[in-house]
Design a protein around this motif. Sequence first.
Motif, PDB file in Angstrom:
ATOM      1  N   SER A  43      -4.420   3.813   0.368  1.00  0.00           N
ATOM      2  CA  SER A  43      -4.359   4.669  -0.819  1.00  0.00           C
ATOM      3  C   SER A  43      -5.074   3.955  -1.971  1.00  0.00           C
ATOM      4  CB  SER A  43      -2.904   4.933  -1.184  1.00  0.00           C
ATOM      5  OG  SER A  43      -2.317   3.757  -1.730  1.00  0.00           O
ATOM      6  N   LEU A  44      -5.034   4.565  -3.152  1.00  0.00           N
ATOM      7  CA  LEU A  44      -5.592   3.891  -4.325  1.00  0.00           C
ATOM      8  C   LEU A  44      -4.750   2.704  -4.762  1.00  0.00           C
ATOM      9  CD1 LEU A  44      -6.853   6.714  -6.720  1.00  0.00           C
ATOM     10  CD2 LEU A  44      -8.133   5.409  -5.019  1.00  0.00           C
ATOM     11  N   CYS A  45      -3.514   2.619  -4.279  1.00  0.00           N
ATOM     12  CA  CYS A  45      -2.630   1.502  -4.612  1.00  0.00           C
ATOM     13  C   CYS A  45      -2.897   0.359  -3.646  1.00  0.00           C
ATOM     14  CB  CYS A  45      -1.174   1.931  -4.518  1.00  0.00           C
ATOM     15  SG  CYS A  45      -0.768   3.371  -5.528  1.00  0.00           S
ATOM     16  N   ALA A  46      -3.342  -0.760  -4.167  1.00  0.00           N
ATOM     17  CA  ALA A  46      -3.728  -1.895  -3.315  1.00  0.00           C
ATOM     18  C   ALA A  46      -2.577  -2.311  -2.413  1.00  0.00           C
ATOM     19  CB  ALA A  46      -4.167  -3.072  -4.178  1.00  0.00           C
ATOM     20  N   GLY A  47      -2.840  -2.364  -1.100  1.00  0.00           N
ATOM     21  CA  GLY A  47      -1.841  -2.791  -0.142  1.00  0.00           C
ATOM     22  C   GLY A  47      -0.916  -1.686   0.335  1.00  0.00           C
ATOM     23  N   TRP A  48      -1.092  -0.479  -0.149  1.00  0.00           N
ATOM     24  CA  TRP A  48      -0.255   0.663   0.219  1.00  0.00           C
ATOM     25  C   TRP A  48      -1.070   1.657   1.037  1.00  0.00           C
ATOM     26  CZ3 TRP A  48       4.616   2.269  -2.369  1.00  0.00           C
ATOM     27  CH2 TRP A  48       5.149   1.263  -3.175  1.00  0.00           C
ATOM     28  N   GLN A  53       7.928  -1.534  -3.631  1.00  0.00           N
ATOM     29  CA  GLN A  53       7.059  -1.532  -2.462  1.00  0.00           C
ATOM     30  C   GLN A  53       7.852  -1.740  -1.178  1.00  0.00           C
ATOM     31  OE1 GLN A  53       4.103  -4.743  -2.064  1.00  0.00           O
ATOM     32  NE2 GLN A  53       2.618  -3.192  -1.503  1.00  0.00           N
ATOM     33  N   HIS A  54       8.818  -2.646  -1.215  1.00  0.00           N
ATOM     34  CA  HIS A  54       9.646  -2.913  -0.041  1.00  0.00           C
ATOM     35  C   HIS A  54      10.413  -1.666   0.374  1.00  0.00           C
ATOM     36  CE1 HIS A  54      12.338  -4.992   2.721  1.00  0.00           C
ATOM     37  NE2 HIS A  54      13.364  -4.480   2.063  1.00  0.00           N
ATOM     38  N   GLU A  55      10.998  -0.964  -0.612  1.00  0.00           N
ATOM     39  CA  GLU A  55      11.772   0.236  -0.305  1.00  0.00           C
ATOM     40  C   GLU A  55      10.878   1.327   0.274  1.00  0.00           C
ATOM     41  OE1 GLU A  55      15.363   0.613  -0.695  1.00  0.00           O
ATOM     42  OE2 GLU A  55      14.848  -1.506  -0.522  1.00  0.00           O
ATOM     43  N   ALA A  56       9.691   1.487  -0.287  1.00  0.00           N
ATOM     44  CA  ALA A  56       8.774   2.505   0.232  1.00  0.00           C
ATOM     45  C   ALA A  56       8.356   2.189   1.661  1.00  0.00           C
ATOM     46  CB  ALA A  56       7.547   2.605  -0.665  1.00  0.00           C
ATOM     47  N   ARG A  57       8.067   0.936   1.933  1.00  0.00           N
ATOM     48  CA  ARG A  57       7.650   0.559   3.286  1.00  0.00           C
ATOM     49  C   ARG A  57       8.792   0.677   4.281  1.00  0.00           C
ATOM     50  NH1 ARG A  57       3.715  -4.641   1.920  1.00  0.00           N
ATOM     51  NH2 ARG A  57       1.820  -3.390   1.572  1.00  0.00           N
ATOM     52  N   ARG A  58      10.017   0.397   3.852  1.00  0.00           N
ATOM     53  CA  ARG A  58      11.168   0.587   4.731  1.00  0.00           C
ATOM     54  C   ARG A  58      11.267   2.046   5.163  1.00  0.00           C
ATOM     55  NH1 ARG A  58      15.972   0.484   2.900  1.00  0.00           N
ATOM     56  NH2 ARG A  58      17.080  -0.149   4.776  1.00  0.00           N
ATOM     57  N   ARG A  59      11.137   2.943   4.187  1.00  0.00           N
ATOM     58  CA  ARG A  59      11.229   4.355   4.536  1.00  0.00           C
ATOM     59  C   ARG A  59      10.026   4.799   5.361  1.00  0.00           C
ATOM     60  NH1 ARG A  59      13.841   9.011   0.952  1.00  0.00           N
ATOM     61  NH2 ARG A  59      15.589   7.714   1.625  1.00  0.00           N
ATOM     62  N   VAL A 111       2.797   5.589   0.172  1.00  0.00           N
ATOM     63  CA  VAL A 111       2.885   6.296  -1.103  1.00  0.00           C
ATOM     64  C   VAL A 111       3.694   7.576  -0.944  1.00  0.00           C
ATOM     65  CG1 VAL A 111       1.589   7.403  -2.960  1.00  0.00           C
ATOM     66  CG2 VAL A 111       0.718   5.303  -1.924  1.00  0.00           C
ATOM     67  N   ALA A 112       3.481   8.294   0.153  1.00  0.00           N
ATOM     68  CA  ALA A 112       4.273   9.496   0.400  1.00  0.00           C
ATOM     69  C   ALA A 112       5.757   9.150   0.495  1.00  0.00           C
ATOM     70  CB  ALA A 112       3.795  10.185   1.676  1.00  0.00           C
ATOM     71  N   ALA A 113       6.064   8.070   1.188  1.00  0.00           N
ATOM     72  CA  ALA A 113       7.459   7.637   1.304  1.00  0.00           C
ATOM     73  C   ALA A 113       8.031   7.291  -0.070  1.00  0.00           C
ATOM     74  CB  ALA A 113       7.557   6.444   2.247  1.00  0.00           C
ATOM     75  N   TRP A 124      -3.541  -6.370 -11.906  1.00  0.00           N
ATOM     76  CA  TRP A 124      -2.939  -5.074 -12.203  1.00  0.00           C
ATOM     77  C   TRP A 124      -2.909  -4.179 -10.981  1.00  0.00           C
ATOM     78  CZ3 TRP A 124      -6.023  -3.721 -17.234  1.00  0.00           C
ATOM     79  CH2 TRP A 124      -5.519  -4.493 -18.300  1.00  0.00           C
ATOM     80  N   ARG A 125      -3.956  -4.293 -10.150  1.00  0.00           N
ATOM     81  CA  ARG A 125      -4.085  -3.380  -9.020  1.00  0.00           C
ATOM     82  C   ARG A 125      -2.946  -3.558  -8.027  1.00  0.00           C
ATOM     83  NH1 ARG A 125      -9.698  -4.937  -6.858  1.00  0.00           N
ATOM     84  NH2 ARG A 125      -9.158  -3.406  -5.223  1.00  0.00           N
ATOM     85  N   SER A 126      -2.339  -4.732  -7.984  1.00  0.00           N
ATOM     86  CA  SER A 126      -1.256  -4.983  -7.032  1.00  0.00           C
ATOM     87  C   SER A 126       0.029  -4.272  -7.429  1.00  0.00           C
ATOM     88  CB  SER A 126      -0.994  -6.476  -6.904  1.00  0.00           C
ATOM     89  OG  SER A 126      -0.455  -6.999  -8.097  1.00  0.00           O
ATOM     90  N   ARG A 127       0.113  -3.827  -8.690  1.00  0.00           N
ATOM     91  CA  ARG A 127       1.310  -3.104  -9.123  1.00  0.00           C
ATOM     92  C   ARG A 127       0.987  -1.655  -9.457  1.00  0.00           C
ATOM     93  NH1 ARG A 127       2.834  -3.317 -14.903  1.00  0.00           N
ATOM     94  NH2 ARG A 127       4.941  -3.187 -14.068  1.00  0.00           N
ATOM     95  N   GLY A 128      -0.026  -1.148  -8.731  1.00  0.00           N
ATOM     96  CA  GLY A 128      -0.532   0.175  -9.051  1.00  0.00           C
ATOM     97  C   GLY A 128       0.395   1.314  -8.728  1.00  0.00           C
TER      98      GLY A 128
END
Length: 230
Positions: free
Chosen positions: A36-41, A76-82, A46-48, A222-226
Amino acid sequence: MTGLGHERIWQVIGDQRRSLADLLDGLSGEQWRHPSLCAGWTVKDVAAHLTLQQLGPRDLLGTMVRWRGTMDRTIQHEARRRAASWTTGQLTAELRTMAGSRRKTLGLTELEPLTDVLVHSQDIALPLGLRLDMPPDAAAASAARTLAMRWPPPLPTVRVVRGFGLAATDVAWSAGTGPEVTGPISALLLICCGRTAALPQLTGPGVPLLAAALTSPQRRWWRSRGTTVH
């Protein structure tokens, strides 16, 4: 002032959630795994994340138990868990269920879920080369909120963007003073939230300065907390 009433805000949130669910329904497995546009996501991450926008006290307590040192890493951890535990069908079904709800995470106004769904939908659509329209009036309200925000803490990019004179070309909206930057309000909102992918949509003498400020090596962190748009 946002210029939008509560009814309109919740209408747009619901419409955007349904539109995003429709877009996600058509994705291939490869597209769900696409960055996605969010670095590392990924798109699925992002949908999660967007299904985690109605957290009450018990939910927040569970999140704090899984604290990862900073709010951004925890989110980020919570989103990846889901994303890891839910199927793509479950995520799209949840977005549709949320479309008719007015619940929001404890401590936030309705403008935060509005900004989340507007910006994160573009985080998904743009890198896939897909289009998901953003209502100009809602984007203007979100941009105004983003630039005026004191709590939750504003994104670091806001401090840079406030040094420019922003003016929308498709809705009566302007903000800030300094070198002029003009463009669609959707692009200006994305820039306020640190999405440099919107830079090609902007014009004006301030664009080169803005691009340099947002893409300089000193600003790359900044991009890492996008994903934290509120």
